[in-house]
Enzyme design. Structure first.
Site, mmCIF file in Angstrom:
data_model
loop_
_atom_site.group_PDB
_atom_site.id
_atom_site.type_symbol
_atom_site.label_atom_id
_atom_site.label_comp_id
_atom_site.label_asym_id
_atom_site.label_seq_id
_atom_site.Cartn_x
_atom_site.Cartn_y
_atom_site.Cartn_z
ATOM 1 N N GLU A 42 0.729 -1.120 0.010
ATOM 2 C CA GLU A 42 0.003 -0.084 0.125
ATOM 3 C C GLU A 42 0.865 1.191 0.015
ATOM 4 O OE1 GLU A 42 -2.321 0.844 3.749
ATOM 5 O OE2 GLU A 42 -3.460 2.080 2.572
ATOM 6 N N ARG A 267 6.381 -12.511 9.255
ATOM 7 C CA ARG A 267 6.958 -11.338 9.048
ATOM 8 C C ARG A 267 8.410 -11.216 9.495
ATOM 9 N NH1 ARG A 267 4.949 -6.504 9.156
ATOM 10 N NH2 ARG A 267 2.656 -7.053 8.932
ATOM 11 N N LYS A 277 5.134 0.295 10.111
ATOM 12 C CA LYS A 277 4.950 1.485 9.300
ATOM 13 C C LYS A 277 4.747 2.766 10.357
ATOM 14 C CE LYS A 277 4.226 0.451 4.659
ATOM 15 N NZ LYS A 277 3.145 0.431 3.570
#
Length: 571
Positions: A42, A267, A277
């Site tokens: 994104e 992850r 983020k």
RNA sequence: UGGGAAGUCGUCUAAUUGGCAGGACAUAUGACUCUGGAUCAUAGAAUUGGGGUUCGAGUCCCUGCUUCCCAGCCA
């Protein structure tokens, strides 16, 4: 026998569970033995080393199995996304060395298709417009242990749903007035299946579609469709989407579309680092770092500016492997990867970070010699260069001790050491500041017969120091970096203490009066060097001033020895 | 406490799918060295606990324990 050995070698080749799935699919000719992956960020922030793992995985798998990998921007929420991020993401992926050719896509390319699919769900009585408020939807959803209840709008007739949905799209409603929901099962133990919202109203301009739309699809609805439209075979995502897989599968089954397989992996977590983020954005916005490309940041842009090579990051991604268990990778492995790479490639130069003057009393005043030095002992093809040598030099403060501890074999009063590439010198006199007692200047003598760093009598010296000629050296600024956090896992105690309370107050040290070899005067921004006996450094791009960022220090055995020495004398 | 997932040297990750628990990083020791770098050699170090099946279990079965994820109109 040869064949047997080969079989053994093949089986020794590191595998991971995703490759196992792919190889099984290949063996059954699934998807006509086509392998097609995608990297779907994104555009709401900068890429970090965790994304690098995903990029290397997806692009790597594609190239290993003769497949393709798409770059796709998952831009379904205009409130968070910006063109700036799109550009940085593209540039970071290119820098890492991957290429999406003509396969650059955007979720927003498919908005018309999504809309049609949504209408089809409505017609099939698999979706309905719900006019409950956000709070009510939450309330009706139930909890982890209690089932939800059906929305009173769940039984709205198809025609009414179609009409309402059309008016939602036409901008007839305010945000929050209506949403489109999938009609699944409000009692499902999986909360994602309790009639998830699939379209919401957002009156905001989108960075690509402008004001064409005021309804936007949610991730769960859009993502499986994007994958399907692009004929992705293996849709690789992180573990937190495991619970979403039933939904992913549900939409594709309901719409009877090409069905990619979603596969989840763990992850990346890195010690002494945060990789979210949201948290990274917080560091940037509150000024804890200078920006997304601050060399202390675990962003691709940060690593680039720090002097990391794309090769080292790809090597790291390969070495950490891929699995489903939560893990915390030691940042020392990343540092090892960049040292290993730079060791082979970086030109060796001499730089004195904390200078102290050294005068060679028996060296003729005004004399200058050109000393030949090898550029990289690991790669003879990198050639040699000349370094000026003269009577007044700078050496490193820490390379002199008036009272040397055991095992210290650098310079001290009366001791002889070698100046790298040059001569043996012996310390004869120490000049100190009368008031502070600080060592100001060292007076030495040199042995003219030791030129080049050795003598005919074969006497050995233990220490070899780097140096620069005072008159010829160039002033430079050097940024030394330490880990950004002092805690191995800064997010661990998030509930009690904010992760920012674990920030390392000494994560950067700026040295303003360094002296480097003259050959560095015009070093290009981004070029990398080994400062001998210090570490690897990269030229920062700055206005006129010569600034180096420390990528990573060399392994420091002496520091370890000294530390254990101190520990034993203390106890 | 519902559902989903995961537990192998300090760390990350393999184990030909039931057959010698291997590798890398880290650590320690030594050799070598005009970088206390690099290189080379050596060492220690693991199958979450308890049962079971089996000639044989990290792998299969039962049972406990621990950790992670999920109650956004974020992705």
């Amino acid at each position: 026998m040869e064949k047997k050995d080969k079989v053994r070698l093949d089986s020794v080749k590191p595998q991971n569970f995703i490759k196992n799935i792919i190889e099984k699919d290949l063996s059954t000719n699934k998807n006509d033995s086509r392998i097609h992956t995608r990297f779907p960020p994104e555009p709401n922030g900068y890429l970090h080393i965790g994304h690098a793992k995903s990029i290397c995985l997806n692009f790597g798998l594609a190239s290993e199995y003769n497949g393709l990998c798409n770059l796709r921007f998952d831009d379904t929420n205009p409130t968070k996304e910006e063109v700036e991020y799109v550009e940085s993401i593209k540039s970071d992926i290119r820098w890492l060395g991957f290429n999406w050719d003509d396969r650059l896509f955007y979720a927003s390319d498919y908005f018309d298709k999504f809309y049609e699919y949504a209408k089809q769900l409505i017609k099939n009585e698999k979706a309905y417009v719900c006019s409950l408020s956000t709070e009510k939807i939450k309330e009706y959803r139930g909890t982890l242990t209690q089932p939800g209840k059906n929305s009173p709008y769940r039984l709205r007739p198809v025609e009414e749903n179609l009409e309402l949905f059309k008016r939602m799209r036409a901008g007839k409603f305010k945000e929050g007035e209506h949403v489109l929901r999938a009609k699944i099962d409000m009692a499902s133990p999986n909360l994602n299946m309790r009639d998830p919202v699939i379209y919401r109203i957002i009156h905001e301009s989108h960075h690509r579609t402008g004001n064409k739309w005021c309804i936007y699809p949610m991730y769960d609805f859009a993502h499986c469709l994007e994958d399907s439209i692009e004929r992705i075979t293996h849709s690789i995502c992180t573990l937190e989407f495991e619970d979403h897989r039933p939904l992913y599968d549900w939409f594709l089954e309901q719409l009877n579309l090409f069905h990619p397989q979603q596969i989840e992996f763990a992850r990346l977590n890195l010690s002494y680092t945060v990789l979210s983020k949201r948290k990274l954005l917080e560091l940037v916005e509150h000024g804890y770092v200078t920006g997304w490309d601050d060399p202390r940041m675990p962003t691709i842009a940060g690593f680039k500016r720090r002097g990391y090579t794309p090769e080292s990051i790809r090597d790291f991604s390969e070495r950490i492997g891929v699995a489903k268990r939560d893990s915390l990778v030691d940042v020392a492995l990343l540092e090892h990867c960049v040292r290993e790479d730079l060791n082979k490639r970086a030109m060796r130069v001499m730089a004195v970070l904390r200078p102290i003057r050294l005068i060679i009393d028996n060296y003729p005043e005004g004399k200058v010699e050109e000393i030949e030095a090898i550029n990289n002992p690991e790669d003879i093809s990198m050639g040699t260069r000349k370094i000026p040598f003269s009577r007044i030099l700078y050496i490193e403060q820490e390379d002199f001790r008036e009272n040397p501890p055991k095992k210290y074999f650098r310079l001290s009063p009366g001791r002889e050491v070698r100046l790298k590439h040059a001569y043996y010198i012996k310390c004869e006199k120490v000049i100190k500041d009368e008031k502070t007692g600080e060592v100001k200047e060292l007076h030495c003598t040199y042995d003219p017969k030791s030129k080049g760093g050795g003598t005919a009598d074969g006497r050995k010296v233990r220490g070899t120091l780097h140096w620069v000629s005072a008159a010829h050296s160039v002033k430079a600024e050097v940024n030394l970096y330490d880990r950004l956090f002092i805690k191995e896992n800064p997010v661990e105690c998030d509930k009690k203490n904010d992760f920012k309370s674990y920030l390392n107050p000494k994560s950067v040290e700026i040295l303003k009066s360094c002296r480097v070899e003259p050959c560095l005067a015009n070093a290009a921004p981004g070029s990398r060097f080994q400062f001998m006996r210090h570490g690897y450094f990269c030229v920062d791009s700055s206005n006129g001033k010569l600034v180096f960022n420390c990528t990573v220090q060399l392994r420091d055995t002496w520091a370890k020895i000294e530390k254990s020495l101190n520990n034993t004398t203390k106890s």
